[in-house]
Structures are given as structure tokens and as C-alpha cells.
Design an enzyme around this catalytic site. Structure first.
Site, PDB file in Angstrom:
ATOM      1  N   GLU A   1       0.802  -1.231   0.000  1.00 45.77           N
ATOM      2  CA  GLU A   1       0.000   0.000   0.000  1.00 45.77           C
ATOM      3  C   GLU A   1       0.825   1.268   0.000  1.00 45.77           C
ATOM      4  OE1 GLU A   1      -0.830  -2.632   1.631  1.00 45.77           O
ATOM      5  OE2 GLU A   1      -2.926  -3.021   1.135  1.00 45.77           O
TER       6      GLU A   1
ATOM      7  N   HIS B   1      -9.839  -5.008  11.111  1.00 43.22           N
ATOM      8  CA  HIS B   1     -10.488  -4.862   9.803  1.00 43.22           C
ATOM      9  C   HIS B   1     -11.827  -4.145   9.883  1.00 43.22           C
ATOM     10  CE1 HIS B   1      -7.462  -7.877   8.959  1.00 43.22           C
ATOM     11  NE2 HIS B   1      -7.672  -7.718   7.670  1.00 43.22           N
TER      12      HIS B   1
END
Lengths: 296, 391
Positions: A21, A90
Site C-alpha cells: 500500500e 479490519h
């Protein structure tokens, strides 16, 4: 979300990146500096924490620091906030974090029209825009108007929408919480408790506080709803801005926030239920707020 | 430790200034005169590729221009040093004194279509990429005439083909890969040079950029400016592998004597050709040295000896090195060089005065460029509710 895009637009435009990322976000930002209009997807916004330096320090601030010389017409998108049973790492909502950054625009769609109109507006916007979607909303269907189905349908960033008009209390929500707020409003109306006005924020930054103020002047009561953590959140910001505005004088009761619990999200389903607000929690808080009166 | 350091320094000195083996000049008009140098064979070391040619062919004009550019750059940095000590420059100020050959040599190998991005030691690059001396100095002083309107400062200077000027160590490398990506996407026959230091070389995002550049054959040249110290930490204490030109693993690399402007030029031309040929990225390691500290806040003497600094100044200076070459092979006369020195000093001194005379930015610019003007937001808040700016 990107299903079918590769076939439609080809591998030059739709690119599978390695799971890096920090690198691919930086690469996307650099390509925006150099004239492209990238849409950078994070599989979820949780992983964007690896790249947050590029979003904030490279994308958001560079136009200002360069005295207007460098542009960054990039869109960052991905699912944000709660999913189901994916636990603490998450499930975080990043609306408050990105919403605090000058130089970014931040949107949070609820239904299909929001998703299309806000994403299209984000891509067309010459500023860096953060689009906070929600995984649990991906599977929900909504009717789309003719206008919304057209090729150039955009929703103005920075404008909230009144999803349901009401007179007794204002409920402000964003993303998935809008659905719960509407359910609560319909439930309370059916039970004869109140007629609640439900506002779908649509944009976190800029925040359409004018629509909220106008509504509070009409209803005199305000409850905010979000999936993110309570401290320093979207609701906190709305409360502060209402306090500082003329709407303060119209409040019959203190503003109340309904938020995610101040807890890393647990896995067990019965525990996870307590982590995020739903229809029942909102209805309870709205009812309680209706029974309060300042000075009484 | 010190004696082995001395040996290393001696090697570098030998590399830089052993006389080129042959110089051929053409007796046509002085302007078009081509000079041919042969670089010392210790100028380059290659990893998974060939070394660049040691044969340098260059016009007198280009040589003189390179000398001039390095001298002006040195003057700009010296002026900045003085202004900082006079408290006219605030905050960060990272000077490239001693490293001039990298920016100048690189520019002489590139075109305006090529792009460069680096970190915060950026004044020299800004100048080479078209930033005027006044705009650079005025930016440092925080004035209206600054290249970023006074809103960025030392670390945030940009030109149309130069993307800064970046404050976060390592972040500029993926950005650079992205700029190269755009060039490939838009089918520009040009490359991006993305620079970083020995200090940044171990950043994860650097390797993430390497990977994508290689996977997608991006026209990116990654350049490690190894000045031996990442802030105050010697390279050997920060890096398990100090062969920075090999750190690209699957990306070939070339180590270059970064104190020799001709070697830098040669290597950059080689790298550009490599990237344009669709061979994907290349890594260059420029062995260079800064005389000053990491920044103006760092004396630069607590982690290295004054002897070392003095040795490098006396034996490896890029400006002196080029000067010696030019004189030895009668490309110019001593008087011509003196005139250039004098003119550079005058030019920078005048620019200092002009920069000082520039007013501070107008207060309105506090609010501008947070967003693009044509797609802004209705208002922004200042320090308190009544300090509000409506657009």
C-alpha cells in the site's frame, strides 16, 4: 467493485498491484502529480494506514506547500468501517481521521445513488478525494432514478441530503448508519413517538453544517449517528460546530451522539453486536432525547 | 577505523583526479570545439549490467556551463548558510555543498521532458531544473517572490519538471515511480530520476517502488545519493548492505564517482538510454560528500572528523576537479574561470538583495491553494469561530 472493469477498460487502465500500500499509493499520487487521474483502491481503508503518509503528506498538502504549482487530482476509495465478523484490525472507521485534514475532500456514500454520484464527483474533482464506502452496503439494492442512471450524474461534494423530512428531532448520519436511522425514524413515526428528520451527510469534508443548522432550527433537537469510535469523531465535530453556531439557541435538549463502542471490535457475534449502533439503539436514544428539555 | 577511512578516501581521490588518458580537441571554431576525455576506470562499478563508457565527448560550451552551474550552486548554498545564521531563514535548511556534481552532471544528461524528484536537499536541483536564484532564496526567506509563494520553505520547491523537495524520508521514491508510470502511460519518450539518500535507502517503500518499477518496466532511474551519513549515522551503521547500487537486487545498478561531474553525466546518460530502451528501471549510486552537516541545525562534526571533511574538500571537490581538468587540457584559461567565479558571486549577491527586498506573502495567501481554486470548499475556519474565511 472493480468487477468487469478490466474487460471494459483493459490492462493499461485497470492495474492489479502488489500488496504494497505504501508503495502503490505513493506511485498513484506521483502519477497524479504528473498529469494522470488515478483511482487508487485500498482493499479496505484499514490497510491505507500503511499509506496514510502518502495520502496526507503527499496528496493533501502538496498543492498548498507548492503555492499552487503542483496538482493532485486523485481519488482514493475502498470499504470503510464495519464488515461482519472481521474483528478489530479490519473494522475501523476512518471518517474522522481523514475528515480532519485540510487539502482532502472526504465523502461517505450510503445508497447506490450516493455511491455513483459521489464517486463520479470525486474522480472529476481536481483535488485529492477520499471515498469511504462500506462493504456491507455493496450487497444492498436501491432504486435509481432516471437522472441517477445517466452518464454524467454527479452529486455535489459538500451537500447533505434530507432523506426523510420531519419536525420533532433531527438525526444526522453517514454511510450504513443512514439506513438504521431511517428505520428508527419510520419505527418511531409508526409508534406515534415522533416525526424525525433524517439527514444523510454524504460528505464528511466539507461538512454541510448549514443543512444541519437549518434542520435544528426547525426541530430543536439533534442526534448524530456513526459507526466510528466516539472520541474525536464525526459526531463530536457536529456537536462542536452546532455549539458554535446560531443553532445552539434553538436547541431544546443537548446534542447526543450515537457511535461505535470505544472498543477494538470483537469477533464473537454477540459481542460484535455491541460494537456498532443499529436501529434499536438509535430509536432508544432519540426517544430519550425527546424527553429531555434544557432548563427543565 | 580512521586509517582505513583514510585509505578509502585516498581511493576516491585517486579515482576523481587521475589525469584522463587522452584529450583530443578539434581545431575548429572555439564555440563548437569538442573535447574528449577518458574517465578513470574506477569511475564506475556495475551490477548486472555493463559499465557506462569511459569515453566522454562534450563541447567546450557544455563544460563551461557545468562549471558555471556548480559555482552558482555553491554560491547559493553559501548564501543560504549566511542567511540562516543571520536568522533570516527559519526551520529546516539542508545544503548540498560538496554534492554539486550530482545535480549538474545529471541535468547535462537529461532534457526538459525528463523529470526529477528528490528529498529535502533540493536547492541545487531546483536551480538546475529552472528555478531562478531569486525564487529559491526568496522561498527560503519566506517571501512573496519565493518559488512556492513563501508557503513551502526549503523542502518544498517545485518546477514544471521537478517534483521537489519532499520532507518525508523515502516518500519521494514511490512518487517518482508514479511520475515514471505517467510518462509511460502518456507515451512520453522521457524518464524520471527519483533520488534518495543512503539514509533513506533502507525504507520499505523504496523496495516497494523498485518492485513495481521492475514489474511494469517503468522508465524510472533510482538514484542513491550516498554521502555516507544519514543525518548523523554513518552508512555502515544504518545499512546491513552498503552496496547501494546492488540493493535493487533484480534491478541492475551502477556505482558512480559522484564527485566527478563528467562521470555523473555519463552515468545518467547511460541510465536514461537504458530506461528509454524499455529495459525497465536502473539504479545509480552516486558516491558523494557534503561538507556541511545534515542541516543547518547540525554542525556535522560530532559524527565525523574535521580531518575527513577537510580532506574531501582539498582532494575531491567537484568544482576544483573540473577546474583542474579544464585548465590542464587548455579548454579555458584561468582568467576565464576567475571571471565566471566573479560573475557567479555577483549574480547570487544581487539575488540575495532582491530576495530580501521581496515582501512577505499577502495574508490572503494563508487561505489559498488548500484546494484547487475552481473546486474549492465554501469556507475554512481559522483559529476561532470568528476567524473564518469564505471563498
Amino acid at each position: 467493485v472493480s468487477k468487469g472493469l478490466l474487460d471494459k477498460f483493459g490492462p493499461k487502465r485497470v492495474i492489479d498491484t502488489p500488496i504494497t500500500e505504501s508503495g502503490f499509493c505513493g506511485l498513484a499520487v506521483g502519477s497524479a502529480f504528473a498529469g494522470l487521474r488515478p483511482v487508487c483502491e485500498f482493499m479496505t481503508w484499514n490497510f491505507a494506514m500503511q499509506a496514510i503518509d502518502q495520502i496526507v503528506n503527499s496528496a493533501a498538502k502538496t498543492h498548498y506547500m507548492s503555492g499552487g504549482n503542483v496538482n493532485c487530482p486523485i481519488t482514493f476509495r475502498g470499504p470503510n468501517g464495519a464488515a461482519a465478523g472481521v474483528a478489530a484490525q479490519h473494522s475501523q472507521c476512518f471518517a474522522a481521521w481523514y475528515g480532519s485534514v485540510p487539502g482532502l475532500k472526504v465523502v461517505s456514500p450510503w445508497n447506490s445513488e450516493d455511491a455513483k454520484g459521489l464517486l463520479k464527483a470525486a474522480i472529476r474533482d481536481p483535488n485529492p478525494v477520499v471515498v469511504l464506502e462500506n462493504e456491507l452496503m455493496y450487497g444492498e439494492h436501491f432504486p435509481m432514478s432516471e437522472a441517477a442512471l445517466s452518464k454524467d450524474f454527479v452529486i455535489e461534494i459538500g451537500k447533505a441530503k434530507i432523506e426523510k423530512e420531519g419536525s420533532d428531532i433531527t438525526i444526522v448520519a453517514h454511510s450504513r448508519s443512514v439506513g438504521f436511522a431511517l428505520e428508527a425514524a419510520h419505527l418511531l413515526e409508526k409508534e406515534g413517538v415522533c416525526k424525525a428528520e433524517v439527514i444523510n451527510l454524504r460528505s464528511i469534508r466539507p461538512l454541510d453544517v448549514d443543512t444541519i443548522i437549518k434542520s435544528v432550527k426547525k426541530t430543536n433537537r439533534l442526534v448524530t449517528v456513526e459507526g466510528g469510535w466516539p472520541q474525536y469523531g464525526v459526531g463530536s465535530e457536529i456537536c462542536a460546530q452546532i455549539m458554535e453556531s446560531e443553532a445552539f439557541d434553538y436547541l431544546d435538549a443537548p446534542v447526543v451522539r450515537v457511535t461505535g463502542a470505544d472498543i477494538p471490535t470483537p469477533y464473537a457475534q454477540n459481542l460484535e453486536t455491541f460494537a456498532f449502533p443499529d436501529t434499536e439503539v438509535i430509536a432508544r436514544v432519540v426517544t430519550r432525547s425527546l424527553n429531555k428539555k434544557i432548563g427543565a | 577505523m580512521l586509517s582505513s577511512q583514510k585509505i578509502n578516501l585516498a581511493k576516491v581521490a585517486a579515482r576523481a583526479f587521475v589525469a584522463p588518458r587522452a584529450v583530443r580537441t578539434f581545431a575548429s571554431s572555439a564555440v563548437a570545439r569538442n573535447v574528449n576525455f577518458e574517465l578513470h576506470n574506477a569511475s564506475f562499478e556495475a551490477y548486472k549490467c555493463d559499465v557506462p563508457s569511459l569515453d566522454v565527448d562534450i563541447t567546450k560550451d557544455e563544460l563551461v556551463k557545468m562549471y558555471q552551474n556548480m559555482v552558482v550552486m555553491r554560491r547559493i548554498e553559501m548564501a543560504s548558510d549566511g542567511l540562516y545564521k543571520a536568522k533570516l531563514i527559519r526551520g529546516f535548511c539542508h545544503l548540498c555543498t560538496g554534492q554539486e556534481a550530482v545535480a549538474v552532471g545529471m541535468e547535462s544528461a537529461l532534457t526538459k521532458e525528463d523529470k526529477i524528484i528528490t528529498a529535502y536537499r533540493c536547492h541545487g536541483f531546483t536551480y538546475m531544473r529552472g528555478g531562478s536564484i531569486v525564487s529559491i532564496l526568496a522561498e527560503l526567506l519566506g517571501r512573496k517572490a519565493g518559488i512556492s509563494g513563501g508557503k513551502g520553505g526549503s523542502m518544498h520547491m517545485f518546477t514544471p519538471n521537478f517534483f521537489g523537495g519532499n520532507g518525508i524520508v523515502g516518500a519521494q521514491v514511490p512518487l517518482g515511480a508514479g511520475i515514471a508510470f505517467a510518462q509511460k502511460y502518456l507515451d512520453h519518450k522521457a524518464v524520471t530520476f527519483a533520488l534518495y539518500g543512503d539514509g533513506a535507502s533502507n525504507q520499505g517503500q523504496v523496495f516497494e517502488a523498485y518492485n513495481m518499477a521492475k514489474l511494469w518496466d517503468l522508465p524510472a532511474v533510482f538514484v542513491c545519493e550516498n554521502n555516507r551519513y544519514g543525518m548523523g549515522t554513518a552508512a555502515s551503521r544504518s545499512s546491513a548492505n552498503t552496496s547501494y547500487f546492488k540493493r535493487g537486487d533484480y534491478i541492475p545498478g551502477v556505482k558512480v564517482n559522484g564527485m566527478d561531474v563528467l562521470a555523473v553525466r555519463q552515468a545518467c546518460a547511460y541510465a536514461k538510454e537504458w530506461a528509454l530502451a524499455g529495459k525497465g528501471p536502473l539504479l545509480l549510486e552516486m558516491e558523494t560528500y557534503r561538507y556541511g552537516g545534515h542541516s543547518m541545525s547540525d554542525p556535522g562534526t560530532t559524527y565525523r572528523t574535521r580531518e575527513e571533511i577537510q580532506y574531501m574538500r582539498s582532494n575531491n571537490d567537484p568544482i576544483t576537479g573540473l577546474k583542474q581538468r579544464l585548465l590542464e587540457f587548455k579548454v579555458v584559461t584561468e582568467d576565464e574561470l576567475k571571471a565566471i567565479d566573479k560573475a557567479a558571486r555577483a549574480e547570487v549577491d544581487a539575488a540575495v538583495e532582491e530576495a530580501k527586498a521581496s515582501p512577505e506573502p499577502e495574508i490572503e495567501t494563508f487561505w489559498t491553494d488548500v484546494y484547487k481554486k475552481e473546486a474549492g470548499i465554501p469556507y475554512l475556519r481559522g483559529r476561532e469561530p470568528q476567524e473564518i474565511h469564505h471563498y
